[in-house]
Design an enzyme around this catalytic site. Structure first.
Site, PDB file in Angstrom:
ATOM      1  N   HIS A   1      53.020  47.037  45.657  1.00 59.85           N
ATOM      2  CA  HIS A   1      51.651  46.697  46.061  1.00 59.85           C
ATOM      3  C   HIS A   1      50.812  47.976  46.125  1.00 59.85           C
ATOM      4  O   HIS A   1      50.307  48.352  47.181  1.00 59.85           O
ATOM      5  CB  HIS A   1      51.676  45.977  47.414  1.00 59.85           C
ATOM      6  CG  HIS A   1      50.505  45.077  47.613  1.00 59.85           C
ATOM      7  ND1 HIS A   1      49.210  45.540  47.647  1.00 59.85           N
ATOM      8  CD2 HIS A   1      50.422  43.729  47.763  1.00 59.85           C
ATOM      9  CE1 HIS A   1      48.400  44.526  47.837  1.00 59.85           C
ATOM     10  NE2 HIS A   1      49.107  43.416  47.907  1.00 59.85           N
TER      11      HIS A   1
ATOM     12  N   ASP B   1      40.811  38.651  43.947  1.00 60.48           N
ATOM     13  CA  ASP B   1      42.172  38.500  44.464  1.00 60.48           C
ATOM     14  C   ASP B   1      42.807  37.455  43.553  1.00 60.48           C
ATOM     15  O   ASP B   1      43.006  36.305  43.935  1.00 60.48           O
ATOM     16  CB  ASP B   1      42.126  38.033  45.925  1.00 60.48           C
ATOM     17  CG  ASP B   1      43.521  37.993  46.541  1.00 60.48           C
ATOM     18  OD1 ASP B   1      44.492  38.325  45.840  1.00 60.48           O
ATOM     19  OD2 ASP B   1      43.628  37.624  47.724  1.00 60.48           O
TER      20      ASP B   1
ATOM     21  N   ARG C   1      52.257  34.229  46.868  1.00 63.46           N
ATOM     22  CA  ARG C   1      52.442  33.057  47.741  1.00 63.46           C
ATOM     23  C   ARG C   1      53.380  32.016  47.132  1.00 63.46           C
ATOM     24  O   ARG C   1      53.340  31.781  45.927  1.00 63.46           O
ATOM     25  CB  ARG C   1      51.074  32.404  48.017  1.00 63.46           C
ATOM     26  CG  ARG C   1      50.158  33.343  48.781  1.00 63.46           C
ATOM     27  CD  ARG C   1      48.751  32.790  48.958  1.00 63.46           C
ATOM     28  NE  ARG C   1      47.992  33.701  49.830  1.00 63.46           N
ATOM     29  CZ  ARG C   1      47.349  34.789  49.387  1.00 63.46           C
ATOM     30  NH1 ARG C   1      47.357  35.107  48.107  1.00 63.46           N
ATOM     31  NH2 ARG C   1      46.717  35.587  50.236  1.00 63.46           N
TER      32      ARG C   1
ATOM     33  N   GLU D   1      49.190  44.517  40.950  1.00 61.55           N
ATOM     34  CA  GLU D   1      50.521  44.004  41.323  1.00 61.55           C
ATOM     35  C   GLU D   1      51.162  43.357  40.095  1.00 61.55           C
ATOM     36  O   GLU D   1      50.894  42.192  39.795  1.00 61.55           O
ATOM     37  CB  GLU D   1      50.383  42.996  42.461  1.00 61.55           C
ATOM     38  CG  GLU D   1      49.536  43.511  43.634  1.00 61.55           C
ATOM     39  CD  GLU D   1      49.036  42.390  44.538  1.00 61.55           C
ATOM     40  OE1 GLU D   1      49.760  41.404  44.747  1.00 61.55           O
ATOM     41  OE2 GLU D   1      47.898  42.497  45.035  1.00 61.55           O
TER      42      GLU D   1
HETATM   43  C1  GLA Z   1      47.876  40.239  47.571  1.00 57.13           C
HETATM   44  C2  GLA Z   1      47.310  38.885  47.906  1.00 57.13           C
HETATM   45  C3  GLA Z   1      46.133  39.062  48.818  1.00 57.13           C
HETATM   46  C4  GLA Z   1      46.522  39.873  50.046  1.00 57.13           C
HETATM   47  C5  GLA Z   1      47.115  41.186  49.607  1.00 57.13           C
HETATM   48  C6  GLA Z   1      47.528  42.083  50.762  1.00 57.13           C
HETATM   49  O1  GLA Z   1      46.992  40.961  46.801  1.00 57.13           O
HETATM   50  O2  GLA Z   1      46.920  38.178  46.748  1.00 57.13           O
HETATM   51  O3  GLA Z   1      45.581  37.821  49.172  1.00 57.13           O
HETATM   52  O4  GLA Z   1      47.423  39.134  50.817  1.00 57.13           O
HETATM   53  O5  GLA Z   1      48.199  40.947  48.748  1.00 57.13           O
HETATM   54  O6  GLA Z   1      48.717  41.753  51.316  1.00 57.13           O
END
Ligand code: GLA
Length: 345
Positions: free
Chosen positions: A179, A249, A80, A310
């Site tokens: 991802h 997350d 983000r 990731e």
């Molecule tokens: C990342 C983000 C999650 C979600 C996933 C899937 O892991 O941190 O919040 O958006 O991608 O797109």
């Protein structure tokens, strides 16, 4: 070593092509041109039956609509960016947002929304496919037209190397990632029995919108402490007890670049994958991408079947001093590398 390709669908009048790289031990890497997606990391068992250690969708159309970004290449920037705003050389940019007020995973027209051109190569000790595309400033809203290349290389040591190349005609941001969701077990039902190790002492504090606050929190004595291998079921239980959250997350700051960033292990099916990265962070996200569009009851009866790993520079780095430099200077190329080493244990 060999490479094969097959047409698996189309978007508008563009063909989606799937590539299979195979080494001399019958290990395979499968990827496709749409979103330069990683679809298969196949390893043979004692009877030579292949098992996929990553999640994929059988129906290619699912990749276009499912929001979990299964196997996608994400760019120009993973994670983000608050309000889609950032400043380079005192010039303020604002990329159109795509998650509430914020930008996520490169925006609506990022790397994962395109079908990529591909070229294959058989090297001396490896097989390789490279996806390439130029994404213009008009297309995704970031400054500069960026020429990007994503290479998947499988060698005879059962190691997958992903290289991200970028070169832009103006200063821009570049923090791409894969991802990929792992599940090393034969049946892919759950990751509860997996052990996870993350070479990290600190994780990123986030707010309710999952945006980094800029602070790093100590992992020690918390559910975020994966410095030694931890069983996922107990880590998730501890997370819920400590924070009320039912899902990881989170971004972890890596302690160094020498040791594997992450090691995932499934003792019952005797498989382990070690992830190496040349950048300072990794996001770990537990999820069940099959749950998209399903009911709460479905979700409650299906445990997480994937751990997304990731590897990238820490999220929203451009807005937080100390998180890392993700500026790609005009006409200077940059290559980032992530490696995934498979071992039978
Ligand atoms: C990342 C983000 C999650 C979600 C996933 C899937 O892991 O941190 O919040 O958006 O991608 O797109």
């Amino acid at each position: 070593m060999k490479i094969s390709k097959t047409k698996i669908g189309s978007i508008a009048d563009h063909q989606i092509i799937q590539y299979t790289l195979e080494n001399d031990h019958h290990v395979q890497v499968v990827c496709m041109s749409y979103a330069a997606t990683w679809q298969g990391f196949m390893v043979p068992d004692q009877n030579d039956k292949l098992h996929n250690m990553i999640l994929k969708f059988d129906d290619v159309r699912e990749y276009l609509t499912n929001p979990y970004h299964v196997g996608h290449t994400i760019g120009r920037v993973g994670g983000r960016i608050k309000s889609g705003d950032f400043t380079i050389n005192n010039v303020k940019y604002c990329v159109p947002v795509n998650e509430g007020q914020n930008l996520i995973h490169g925006g609506a027209h990022g790397f994962s929304s395109w079908n990529w051109k591909a070229a294959t190569e058989i090297l001396q000790d490896a097989v390789k496919v490279t996806f390439s595309r130029t994404i213009t400033a008009q297309e995704d809203g970031f400054p500069g037209d960026i020429e990007a290349k994503i290479s998947y290389i499988l060698d005879n040591h059962d190691k997958v190397t992903i290289q991200f190349y970028g070169q832009s005609n103006a200063d821009t941001l570049f923090n791409p990632m894969t991802h990929v969701y792992f599940n090393l077990s034969n049946d892919h039902k759950t990751i509860n029995n997996h052990e996870l190790q993350i070479n990290s002492h600190q994780h990123v504090e986030t707010d309710v919108q999952k945006l980094p606050t800029g602070r790093l929190l100590e992992n020690r004595k918390t559910a975020f402490d994966f410095f030694k291998p931890v069983n996922m079921e107990s880590a998730l239980a501890q997370l819920q007890q400590e924070t009320g959250k039912t899902q990881f997350d989170d971004a972890f700051k890596l302690a160094d670049r020498e040791h594997p960033a992450v090691v995932i292990c499934d003792r019952s099916d005797h498989r382990q994958v070690s992830v190496y990265s040349d950048r300072n962070g990794v996001v770990m996200f537990t999820a069940n991408p099959d749950g998209f569009g399903k009911s709460k009851e479905w979700e409650a009866s299906h445990p997480y079947n994937g751990i997304a790993i990731e590897a990238q520079t820490l999220p929203d780095a451009i807005n937080h001093p100390g998180f890392g430099d993700i500026v790609l200077r005009a006409n200077k190329s940059k290559v980032y590398t992530v490696q995934y080493q498979y071992e039978e244990i």
